[in-house]
Scaffold this motif. Structure first.
Motif, PDB file in Angstrom:
ATOM      1  N   LEU A  56       7.476   8.674  -2.241  1.00 38.48           N
ATOM      2  CA  LEU A  56       7.412   8.494  -3.484  1.00 38.48           C
ATOM      3  C   LEU A  56       7.493  10.196  -4.261  1.00 38.48           C
ATOM      4  O   LEU A  56       7.872  10.087  -5.386  1.00 38.48           O
ATOM      5  CB  LEU A  56       5.972   7.863  -4.022  1.00 38.48           C
ATOM      6  CG  LEU A  56       5.781   6.477  -4.001  1.00 38.48           C
ATOM      7  CD1 LEU A  56       4.404   6.350  -4.236  1.00 38.48           C
ATOM      8  CD2 LEU A  56       6.759   5.752  -4.801  1.00 38.48           C
ATOM      9  N   ALA A  57       7.375  11.120  -3.393  1.00 36.52           N
ATOM     10  CA  ALA A  57       7.373  12.328  -3.823  1.00 36.52           C
ATOM     11  C   ALA A  57       8.729  12.913  -4.009  1.00 36.52           C
ATOM     12  O   ALA A  57       9.378  13.603  -4.752  1.00 36.52           O
ATOM     13  CB  ALA A  57       6.711  13.354  -2.847  1.00 36.52           C
ATOM     14  N   PHE A  58       9.748  12.237  -3.352  1.00 34.62           N
ATOM     15  CA  PHE A  58      11.268  12.549  -3.420  1.00 34.62           C
ATOM     16  C   PHE A  58      11.886  11.711  -4.463  1.00 34.62           C
ATOM     17  O   PHE A  58      13.035  11.565  -4.399  1.00 34.62           O
ATOM     18  CB  PHE A  58      11.763  12.442  -2.106  1.00 34.62           C
ATOM     19  CG  PHE A  58      11.529  13.675  -1.365  1.00 34.62           C
ATOM     20  CD1 PHE A  58      11.901  14.892  -1.336  1.00 34.62           C
ATOM     21  CD2 PHE A  58      10.313  13.776  -0.393  1.00 34.62           C
ATOM     22  CE1 PHE A  58      11.828  16.040  -0.760  1.00 34.62           C
ATOM     23  CE2 PHE A  58      10.146  14.877   0.445  1.00 34.62           C
ATOM     24  CZ  PHE A  58      10.788  15.968   0.192  1.00 34.62           C
ATOM     25  N   GLY A  59      11.266  10.697  -4.948  1.00 28.12           N
ATOM     26  CA  GLY A  59      11.624   9.576  -5.868  1.00 28.12           C
ATOM     27  C   GLY A  59      10.883   8.233  -5.802  1.00 28.12           C
ATOM     28  O   GLY A  59      10.695   7.891  -4.651  1.00 28.12           O
ATOM     29  N   SER A  60      10.873   7.427  -6.647  1.00 30.12           N
ATOM     30  CA  SER A  60       9.876   6.207  -6.805  1.00 30.12           C
ATOM     31  C   SER A  60      11.016   5.294  -5.975  1.00 30.12           C
ATOM     32  O   SER A  60      10.405   4.080  -5.574  1.00 30.12           O
ATOM     33  CB  SER A  60       9.918   5.578  -8.043  1.00 30.12           C
ATOM     34  OG  SER A  60      10.893   5.669  -8.950  1.00 30.12           O
ATOM     35  N   GLY A  61      12.102   5.260  -5.609  1.00 35.86           N
ATOM     36  CA  GLY A  61      13.091   4.504  -4.761  1.00 35.86           C
ATOM     37  C   GLY A  61      13.243   3.224  -5.890  1.00 35.86           C
ATOM     38  O   GLY A  61      13.495   1.799  -5.299  1.00 35.86           O
ATOM     39  N   GLY A  62      13.135   3.103  -7.270  1.00 34.07           N
ATOM     40  CA  GLY A  62      13.543   1.988  -7.825  1.00 34.07           C
ATOM     41  C   GLY A  62      12.161   1.303  -8.196  1.00 34.07           C
ATOM     42  O   GLY A  62      12.296   0.206  -8.891  1.00 34.07           O
ATOM     43  N   LEU A  63      11.072   1.541  -7.799  1.00 33.98           N
ATOM     44  CA  LEU A  63       9.807   0.988  -8.170  1.00 33.98           C
ATOM     45  C   LEU A  63       9.499   1.178  -9.531  1.00 33.98           C
ATOM     46  O   LEU A  63       9.533   2.107 -10.281  1.00 33.98           O
ATOM     47  CB  LEU A  63       8.861   1.221  -7.293  1.00 33.98           C
ATOM     48  CG  LEU A  63       8.827   1.068  -5.912  1.00 33.98           C
ATOM     49  CD1 LEU A  63       7.986   1.618  -4.828  1.00 33.98           C
ATOM     50  CD2 LEU A  63       9.165  -0.321  -5.623  1.00 33.98           C
ATOM     51  N   SER A  64       8.774   0.198 -10.118  1.00 28.50           N
ATOM     52  CA  SER A  64       8.235   0.316 -11.641  1.00 28.50           C
ATOM     53  C   SER A  64       6.978   1.207 -11.581  1.00 28.50           C
ATOM     54  O   SER A  64       6.444   1.598 -10.332  1.00 28.50           O
ATOM     55  CB  SER A  64       7.773  -1.291 -12.294  1.00 28.50           C
ATOM     56  OG  SER A  64       6.600  -1.488 -11.079  1.00 28.50           O
ATOM     57  N   HIS A  65       6.756   1.749 -12.594  1.00 28.87           N
ATOM     58  CA  HIS A  65       5.648   2.589 -12.679  1.00 28.87           C
ATOM     59  C   HIS A  65       4.293   1.876 -12.235  1.00 28.87           C
ATOM     60  O   HIS A  65       3.531   2.685 -11.893  1.00 28.87           O
ATOM     61  CB  HIS A  65       5.437   2.989 -14.379  1.00 28.87           C
ATOM     62  CG  HIS A  65       6.559   4.162 -14.935  1.00 28.87           C
ATOM     63  ND1 HIS A  65       6.690   5.320 -14.149  1.00 28.87           N
ATOM     64  CD2 HIS A  65       7.620   3.898 -15.612  1.00 28.87           C
ATOM     65  CE1 HIS A  65       7.723   5.890 -14.746  1.00 28.87           C
ATOM     66  NE2 HIS A  65       8.106   5.125 -15.733  1.00 28.87           N
ATOM     67  N   ALA A  66       3.998   0.554 -12.606  1.00 27.74           N
ATOM     68  CA  ALA A  66       2.818  -0.195 -12.356  1.00 27.74           C
ATOM     69  C   ALA A  66       2.883   0.037 -10.739  1.00 27.74           C
ATOM     70  O   ALA A  66       1.677  -0.018 -10.194  1.00 27.74           O
ATOM     71  CB  ALA A  66       2.924  -1.421 -13.010  1.00 27.74           C
ATOM     72  N   MET A  67       3.973  -0.179 -10.133  1.00 32.14           N
ATOM     73  CA  MET A  67       4.027  -0.414  -8.636  1.00 32.14           C
ATOM     74  C   MET A  67       3.700   1.103  -8.035  1.00 32.14           C
ATOM     75  O   MET A  67       3.136   0.932  -7.112  1.00 32.14           O
ATOM     76  CB  MET A  67       5.571  -0.941  -8.303  1.00 32.14           C
ATOM     77  CG  MET A  67       5.435  -1.247  -6.583  1.00 32.14           C
ATOM     78  SD  MET A  67       4.006  -2.700  -6.246  1.00 32.14           S
ATOM     79  CE  MET A  67       4.733  -3.918  -7.080  1.00 32.14           C
ATOM     80  N   VAL A  68       4.197   2.074  -8.600  1.00 25.94           N
ATOM     81  CA  VAL A  68       3.995   3.205  -8.019  1.00 25.94           C
ATOM     82  C   VAL A  68       2.613   3.623  -8.131  1.00 25.94           C
ATOM     83  O   VAL A  68       2.014   4.084  -7.279  1.00 25.94           O
ATOM     84  CB  VAL A  68       5.044   4.475  -8.970  1.00 25.94           C
ATOM     85  CG1 VAL A  68       4.594   5.898  -8.732  1.00 25.94           C
ATOM     86  CG2 VAL A  68       6.299   4.215  -8.642  1.00 25.94           C
ATOM     87  N   TRP A  69       1.826   3.455  -9.372  1.00 24.57           N
ATOM     88  CA  TRP A  69       0.612   3.829  -9.343  1.00 24.57           C
ATOM     89  C   TRP A  69      -0.377   2.909  -8.340  1.00 24.57           C
ATOM     90  O   TRP A  69      -1.353   3.342  -8.000  1.00 24.57           O
ATOM     91  CB  TRP A  69      -0.071   3.480 -10.905  1.00 24.57           C
ATOM     92  CG  TRP A  69       0.389   4.668 -11.578  1.00 24.57           C
ATOM     93  CD1 TRP A  69       1.398   4.896 -12.749  1.00 24.57           C
ATOM     94  CD2 TRP A  69       0.080   6.068 -11.674  1.00 24.57           C
ATOM     95  NE1 TRP A  69       1.668   6.006 -13.061  1.00 24.57           N
ATOM     96  CE2 TRP A  69       0.404   6.889 -12.282  1.00 24.57           C
ATOM     97  CE3 TRP A  69      -1.065   6.658 -10.863  1.00 24.57           C
ATOM     98  CZ2 TRP A  69       0.284   8.265 -12.555  1.00 24.57           C
ATOM     99  CZ3 TRP A  69      -1.232   7.970 -10.850  1.00 24.57           C
ATOM    100  CH2 TRP A  69      -0.562   8.761 -11.786  1.00 24.57           C
TER     101      TRP A  69
END
Length: 235
Positions: A56-69
């Protein structure tokens, strides 16, 4: 044997109880057997969290903001649990509480657990090797997922899989179904939806990964029959 029972018992950590039983048979010390198994599991979970947060620190990998959180929140819970697991004051509190309530058997277990965890905290070299092996095992798991996805023709980046695979493993630990079946597939349907992958393909990915893991763990069945059941009395 542990991998075999992980695929045959509830969640993907059901084999841990069997591993504790075999260690107890060899050592005759339940607390040390349980501590060794739980510490190995804790390190694996810690490695999963670090891998996911690092991706995640190098990019969310296409995940939505909700999934990231959601990943960040779940990782925070795991980190908090790990800190409690290795914290000396937790075992001191358990020892004092069981002594105050005059629970002799539980007090003895608390004392021995405190001693075992103290040994782990002093042996940094052993722990460092164990941490490295934990990361190697988790990266191998992610690699299997990535290879299966590529084999199915999915265009998913390695960065995405470094986040998604640990999430699926952590969710599979929820004690609902045998070996996490159903829970893991539902998780992948949600995760891969952000990459435009259909439900059928997502389920196929999860089941093929499970087939690979199951095939590699089948040798545990004959080994269990040859070694026999863990003894309740220890050596």
């Amino acid at each position: 044997i542990g991998m075999f029972f992980n695929t045959a018992l509830p969640t993907i950590v059901g084999g841990d109880a069997v591993r504790v039983g075999y260690l107890y048979r060899e050592t005759g010390q339940f607390e040390r057997s349980a501590a060794a198994t739980l510490t190995e599991r804790a390190m694996g979970m810690g490695a999963l969290v670090v891998i996911a947060l690092g991706a995640l620190a190098f990019g969310s990998g296409g995940l939505s903001h909700a999934m990231v959180w959601s990943v960040v929140w779940a990782s925070g819970c795991v980190v908090a649990a790990l800190l409690l697991f290795f914290a000396p004051w937790v075992y001191r509190l358990a020892r004092k509480a069981t002594a105050a309530m005059r629970l002799r058997k539980l007090h003895g277990m608390a004392v021995r657990l405190e001693e075992v965890m103290a040994l782990y905290r002093r042996r940094w070299g052993v722990m460092a090797v164990a941490v490295v092996l934990s990361f190697a095992g988790q990266f191998m798991m992610v690699g299997i997922y990535l290879l299966v996805a590529r084999g199915l023709g999915m265009r998913v980046e390695a960065g995405f899989m470094l986040v998604a695979a640990p999430v699926s493993v952590l969710i599979s630990m929820v004690p609902v179904t045998v070996s996490g079946l159903g829970v893991r597939e539902a998780c992948w349907m949600v995760l891969l939806a952000s990459r435009g992958v259909g439900r059928a393909e997502a389920v196929a990915l999860s089941l093929l990964w499970f087939a690979v893991v199951t095939a590699s763990s089948l040798l545990g069945g004959p080994a269990f029959l040859l070694l026999g059941k863990p003894s309740k009395e220890g050596r």
